[in-house]
Design a protein around this motif. Structure first.
Motif, PDB file in Angstrom:
ATOM      1  N   THR A 101      -3.322  -7.126  -1.531  1.00 23.00           N
ATOM      2  CA  THR A 101      -2.131  -6.753  -0.773  1.00 23.00           C
ATOM      3  C   THR A 101      -0.962  -7.657  -1.141  1.00 23.00           C
ATOM      4  OG1 THR A 101      -2.577  -8.238   1.078  1.00 23.00           O
ATOM      5  CG2 THR A 101      -3.570  -6.033   1.176  1.00 23.00           C
ATOM      6  N   SER A 137      -5.038   1.211  -3.221  1.00 19.66           N
ATOM      7  CA  SER A 137      -4.555   1.209  -1.836  1.00 19.66           C
ATOM      8  C   SER A 137      -4.799   2.548  -1.159  1.00 19.66           C
ATOM      9  CB  SER A 137      -3.065   0.850  -1.789  1.00 19.66           C
ATOM     10  OG  SER A 137      -2.240   1.932  -2.180  1.00 19.66           O
ATOM     11  N   SER A 157     -10.720   0.775  -1.344  1.00 21.22           N
ATOM     12  CA  SER A 157      -9.844   0.419  -0.222  1.00 21.22           C
ATOM     13  C   SER A 157     -10.167  -0.967   0.318  1.00 21.22           C
ATOM     14  CB  SER A 157      -9.997   1.455   0.898  1.00 21.22           C
ATOM     15  OG  SER A 157      -9.561   2.721   0.478  1.00 21.22           O
ATOM     16  N   LYS A 176      -7.620  -4.287   0.346  1.00 17.51           N
ATOM     17  CA  LYS A 176      -7.202  -4.949   1.576  1.00 17.51           C
ATOM     18  C   LYS A 176      -7.550  -6.439   1.589  1.00 17.51           C
ATOM     19  CE  LYS A 176      -7.596  -0.721   4.334  1.00 17.51           C
ATOM     20  NZ  LYS A 176      -8.396   0.001   5.354  1.00 17.51           N
ATOM     21  N   PRO A 194       0.833  -1.207   0.000  1.00 11.63           N
ATOM     22  CA  PRO A 194       0.000   0.000   0.000  1.00 11.63           C
ATOM     23  C   PRO A 194       0.864   1.251   0.000  1.00 11.63           C
ATOM     24  CG  PRO A 194       0.035  -0.998   2.184  1.00 11.63           C
ATOM     25  CD  PRO A 194       0.729  -1.957   1.267  1.00 11.63           C
TER      26      PRO A 194
END
Length: 373
Positions: A352, A288, A344, A348, A169
């Protein structure tokens, strides 16, 4: 402990190299002993060594998938390191050498582009299928579209796992830092901002990005369109900008070593590819930070952007559709906030670096290797 040797023929740091570095940073060092083979003078070497992994260099295979002279040299490295698994990135030489050595073979398909018709029918398909099926125990496709490309040339879908890329991120900038970055890029306060981050090649669709800028400027939308990258289409793009009097609306930034300031500045990212696109790392980096995107319906883009959730998908070669969707995200604050939050959340849960690395670890551990059955 499984011994894994990753082999990359790239001398520069492209998408494959970034994926290797991301994986190495987060891999399971307790269960895997990993080293990397690179051509001499590869720009990847310092990054790999900085992470604490051994690098074997050979004076062959630089930027070549198949190099007869490299096979013997790779075999020498294999005998020295003793890998259970050889994981190749665009190196047929390493796949052949690994089969001769007796290690299990993993191959990652990092690109997405329609295969030639001569390879998807008749003898061409039969030969491609035979070669690829016999030189890979497991194939990683970085997008569903990449898997489709491979199966179209005769590769067994039982050998293929789709593993989407992952990234670290980016850091969220403060308001002061964002204001400074906007000033550097020439984005006035009160103006919305979009960017396309891609090499300046025709198939990346910058032409349609500039056309969309013209449409929104004519509509009176206060915005700036930023282009980051270099390539053989730089002069045609500059000419298109000048011919449409967009010098104050479309800004070419050239190559950026660090995209973090840019991603903090933009409101929406764009991707207009129509000839090659896997799982775009820049789209993930933008997500991110909660940046929605408007992307073409090509390649791996639909695997990252869910239409109406964290952005919009538009047809390739359609500047009007691109402009319409960008304008909607620029002007509907409630919608933008919802899509930003969803971006977002999806990042996540799915994209990632840690998720990506665990998926690669599991490929190795489930496969075993030369000395593990």
């Amino acid at each position: 402990m499984l011994k894994v040797l990753q082999v990359c023929s790239d001398t520069n740091i492209g998408g494959a190299g970034k994926c290797i570095l991301t994986y190495l940073k987060h891999c399971n060092r307790e269960k895997l002993d990993i080293a990397v083979v690179l051509p001499e003078n590869s720009l990847l070497k310092p990054g790999v060594e900085e992470l604490g992994f051994k690098v074997f260099e050979i004076d062959a295979m630089a930027d070549k998938s198949l190099d007869a002279g490299a096979i013997k040299k790779l075999l020498k490295v294999f005998k020295q390191f003793g890998p259970d698994i050889v994981h190749t990135h665009a190196s047929m030489s390493a796949r052949i050498a690994a089969r001769l050595y007796g290690a299990k073979i993993v191959y990652t398909r990092h690109s997405v582009f329609p295969p030639s018709p001569r390879l998807t029918h008749g003898l061409g398909k039969a030969v491609c299928g035979l070669v690829n099926n016999s030189t890979a125990d497991k194939i990683i496709a970085v997008a569903e579209a990449a898997k489709d490309n491979i199966t179209a040339i005769g590769v067994s879908d039982k050998k293929i796992d789709v593993i989407l890329n992952g990234v670290e991120p980016l850091r969220q900038y403060s308001a002061e830092e964002i204001a400074a970055a906007k000033a550097e890029y020439g984005v006035p306060e009160g103006h919305k901002c979009t960017a396309i981050v891609a090499r300046l090649n025709e198939v990346k669709g910058h032409k349609y990005f500039v056309e969309a800028a013209k449409i929104l400027k004519d509509r009176g939308v206060k915005a700036r369109f930023l282009i980051a990258g270099t390539g053989d289409m730089e002069e045609p793009i500059r000419k298109q900008i000048a011919e449409n009097n967009l010098e104050d609306y479309v800004i070419m930034l050239g190559f950026l070593n660090n995209v973090e300031p840019l991603m903090n500045v933009i409101d929406v990212q764009a991707n207009c590819s129509f000839g090659t696109e896997a799982t775009s790392l820049s789209l993930l980096e933008g997500m991110s930070l909660g940046k929605p995107a408007v992307v073409s319906d090509f390649g791996g883009n639909p695997g990252v952007i869910k239409d109406g959730k964290n952005g919009y998908i538009v047809p390739t070669h359609d500047a009007t559709a691109l402009a319409d969707r960008l304008e909607k995200l620029f002007t509907d604050e409630k919608l933008y906030g919802e899509m930003s939050n969803t971006s977002s959340e999806i990042f996540k849960s799915t994209f990632t670096a840690a998720v990506y690395a665990r998926n690669i670890d599991n490929i190795y551990l489930n496969l075993g290797g030369k000395n593990n059955g």
